[in-house]
Design a protein around this motif. Sequence first.
Motif, PDB file in Angstrom:
ATOM      1  N   THR A 175       0.987  -1.298  -0.055  1.00 59.89           N
ATOM      2  CA  THR A 175       0.305  -0.372   0.017  1.00 59.89           C
ATOM      3  C   THR A 175       1.143   1.018  -0.151  1.00 59.89           C
ATOM      4  O   THR A 175       2.179   1.393  -0.039  1.00 59.89           O
ATOM      5  CB  THR A 175      -1.035   0.620   1.202  1.00 59.89           C
ATOM      6  OG1 THR A 175      -0.437   0.288   2.700  1.00 59.89           O
ATOM      7  CG2 THR A 175      -1.920  -1.518   1.349  1.00 59.89           C
TER       8      THR A 175
ATOM      9  N   GLY B 212       1.879  -3.958 -10.870  1.00 57.99           N
ATOM     10  CA  GLY B 212       1.756  -3.220 -11.142  1.00 57.99           C
ATOM     11  C   GLY B 212       0.449  -2.076 -10.691  1.00 57.99           C
ATOM     12  O   GLY B 212       0.461  -1.197 -11.288  1.00 57.99           O
ATOM     13  N   CYS B 213       0.613  -2.424  -9.260  1.00 57.54           N
ATOM     14  CA  CYS B 213      -0.849  -1.426  -9.039  1.00 57.54           C
ATOM     15  C   CYS B 213      -0.473  -0.898  -7.624  1.00 57.54           C
ATOM     16  O   CYS B 213       0.294  -2.504  -6.490  1.00 57.54           O
ATOM     17  CB  CYS B 213      -2.054  -1.270  -8.838  1.00 57.54           C
ATOM     18  SG  CYS B 213      -2.585  -3.149  -7.718  1.00 57.54           S
TER      19      CYS B 213
ATOM     20  N   ILE C 130      -6.748   3.613  -5.298  1.00 55.05           N
ATOM     21  CA  ILE C 130      -5.428   2.782  -6.356  1.00 55.05           C
ATOM     22  C   ILE C 130      -4.986   3.057  -6.768  1.00 55.05           C
ATOM     23  O   ILE C 130      -5.571   4.160  -8.141  1.00 55.05           O
ATOM     24  CB  ILE C 130      -6.458   0.900  -6.910  1.00 55.05           C
ATOM     25  CG1 ILE C 130      -5.242   0.219  -7.099  1.00 55.05           C
ATOM     26  CG2 ILE C 130      -7.211   1.678  -7.896  1.00 55.05           C
ATOM     27  CD1 ILE C 130      -6.236  -1.307  -7.549  1.00 55.05           C
ATOM     28  N   ILE C 131      -3.612   3.379  -7.819  1.00 56.55           N
ATOM     29  CA  ILE C 131      -2.695   4.128  -7.987  1.00 56.55           C
ATOM     30  C   ILE C 131      -2.256   2.859  -8.482  1.00 56.55           C
ATOM     31  O   ILE C 131      -1.959   1.844  -8.375  1.00 56.55           O
ATOM     32  CB  ILE C 131      -2.053   4.715  -7.355  1.00 56.55           C
ATOM     33  CG1 ILE C 131      -0.497   5.676  -8.901  1.00 56.55           C
ATOM     34  CG2 ILE C 131      -0.893   3.842  -6.051  1.00 56.55           C
ATOM     35  CD1 ILE C 131       0.206   6.603  -8.212  1.00 56.55           C
ATOM     36  N   THR C 132      -2.336   2.964 -10.534  1.00 52.25           N
ATOM     37  CA  THR C 132      -1.873   1.650 -10.986  1.00 52.25           C
ATOM     38  C   THR C 132      -1.223   1.876 -12.359  1.00 52.25           C
ATOM     39  O   THR C 132      -0.939   3.331 -11.848  1.00 52.25           O
ATOM     40  CB  THR C 132      -2.973   1.024 -11.858  1.00 52.25           C
ATOM     41  OG1 THR C 132      -3.634   2.086 -13.311  1.00 52.25           O
ATOM     42  CG2 THR C 132      -4.107   0.861 -11.867  1.00 52.25           C
ATOM     43  N   GLU C 133      -0.336   1.398 -13.487  1.00 54.54           N
ATOM     44  CA  GLU C 133       0.568   1.695 -14.218  1.00 54.54           C
ATOM     45  C   GLU C 133      -0.210   2.361 -14.731  1.00 54.54           C
ATOM     46  O   GLU C 133      -0.298   3.339 -15.461  1.00 54.54           O
ATOM     47  CB  GLU C 133       1.214   0.442 -15.073  1.00 54.54           C
ATOM     48  CG  GLU C 133       1.724  -0.968 -14.064  1.00 54.54           C
ATOM     49  CD  GLU C 133       2.837  -1.976 -15.112  1.00 54.54           C
ATOM     50  OE1 GLU C 133       3.444  -2.007 -14.248  1.00 54.54           O
ATOM     51  OE2 GLU C 133       1.461  -2.343 -15.151  1.00 54.54           O
ATOM     52  N   ARG C 134      -1.418   2.890 -15.505  1.00 54.92           N
ATOM     53  CA  ARG C 134      -1.794   2.842 -16.426  1.00 54.92           C
ATOM     54  C   ARG C 134      -2.375   4.337 -15.823  1.00 54.92           C
ATOM     55  O   ARG C 134      -2.349   5.805 -16.916  1.00 54.92           O
ATOM     56  CB  ARG C 134      -3.513   2.215 -16.591  1.00 54.92           C
ATOM     57  CG  ARG C 134      -4.449   2.880 -17.941  1.00 54.92           C
ATOM     58  CD  ARG C 134      -4.327   3.384 -18.858  1.00 54.92           C
ATOM     59  NE  ARG C 134      -3.196   1.608 -19.766  1.00 54.92           N
ATOM     60  CZ  ARG C 134      -2.931   1.794 -20.654  1.00 54.92           C
ATOM     61  NH1 ARG C 134      -2.671   2.747 -21.274  1.00 54.92           N
ATOM     62  NH2 ARG C 134      -1.995  -0.126 -20.857  1.00 54.92           N
ATOM     63  N   ASP C 135      -2.449   4.388 -14.364  1.00 58.14           N
ATOM     64  CA  ASP C 135      -3.220   5.722 -14.104  1.00 58.14           C
ATOM     65  C   ASP C 135      -1.249   6.943 -14.478  1.00 58.14           C
ATOM     66  O   ASP C 135      -1.074   7.920 -14.663  1.00 58.14           O
ATOM     67  CB  ASP C 135      -2.738   6.364 -12.631  1.00 58.14           C
ATOM     68  CG  ASP C 135      -4.393   5.541 -11.988  1.00 58.14           C
ATOM     69  OD1 ASP C 135      -5.401   4.865 -13.767  1.00 58.14           O
ATOM     70  OD2 ASP C 135      -4.252   4.376 -10.819  1.00 58.14           O
TER      71      ASP C 135
ATOM     72  N   MET D 230       6.465   0.093  -6.700  1.00 56.74           N
ATOM     73  CA  MET D 230       6.275  -0.900  -7.013  1.00 56.74           C
ATOM     74  C   MET D 230       7.595  -1.650  -8.178  1.00 56.74           C
ATOM     75  O   MET D 230       7.595  -2.442  -8.539  1.00 56.74           O
ATOM     76  CB  MET D 230       5.121   0.247  -8.413  1.00 56.74           C
ATOM     77  CG  MET D 230       3.724   0.458  -8.115  1.00 56.74           C
ATOM     78  SD  MET D 230       3.009   1.648  -8.716  1.00 56.74           S
ATOM     79  CE  MET D 230       2.319   0.421 -10.240  1.00 56.74           C
TER      80      MET D 230
ATOM     81  N   ARG E 227       6.855 -11.089 -11.864  1.00 56.75           N
ATOM     82  CA  ARG E 227       5.825 -10.864 -12.426  1.00 56.75           C
ATOM     83  C   ARG E 227       5.404 -11.884 -13.565  1.00 56.75           C
ATOM     84  O   ARG E 227       4.286 -11.746 -14.079  1.00 56.75           O
ATOM     85  CB  ARG E 227       6.351  -9.309 -12.715  1.00 56.75           C
ATOM     86  CG  ARG E 227       8.222  -9.537 -13.497  1.00 56.75           C
ATOM     87  CD  ARG E 227       8.165  -8.606 -14.756  1.00 56.75           C
ATOM     88  NE  ARG E 227       9.679  -8.704 -15.009  1.00 56.75           N
ATOM     89  CZ  ARG E 227      10.845  -8.759 -14.797  1.00 56.75           C
ATOM     90  NH1 ARG E 227      10.993  -8.503 -13.651  1.00 56.75           N
ATOM     91  NH2 ARG E 227      12.253  -8.579 -15.215  1.00 56.75           N
TER      92      ARG E 227
END
Length: 171
Positions: free
Chosen positions: A15, A35-36, A48-53, A29, A141
């Motif tokens: 977290t 990835g999040c 949540i914070i992701t790679e996409r974010d 990360m 991974r």
Amino acid sequence: MSIELHGIMVDKVITAKKKATVRDAVKLMNKYEIGCLVVVENGKPVGIITERDLLKRVLAKSKELRNMKVMEVMSTPLISVVPSVEIEEATKIMFQKKIKKLPIVEKGKLLGLVTLTDILRVQPQLIKMYKIFSSDLAPRRMKKVFDYYLLLHTKFDAVDVDRLAIPKQKS
């Protein structure tokens, strides 16, 4: 047969605090190869914070990126194979180099790309191989991809271990 989520969930979730910096989030990360991050405030999940974010909200808007060249951040040397390489050999290369994407190149021309997910989709015996070697070989991974497919393919036959032998990596 249904599988309840508590049987497959990750229970040690990494977290980040709500007021942590994006840089600190990226470090976490990378450290844990995830990835999040679930974002918490006073111990309770709030986001949540992701790679996409990171791609959409940080990298795409960064002023520094306007002048940064792809060559500054790309992975080199490029690890690739020719189209005649067998799936098992490609998988060995992916494990040894700890990569999940493998460009297919012949005579300097890019012909395609194969991912670990693509291979698992068409080669169920690799799941059996993972079952045998997972504790010694699969990077975290890659293990995530295998674990997903293990849920889809739950019947395992006897495997000729010699045929699947892959040299162990040093940690």
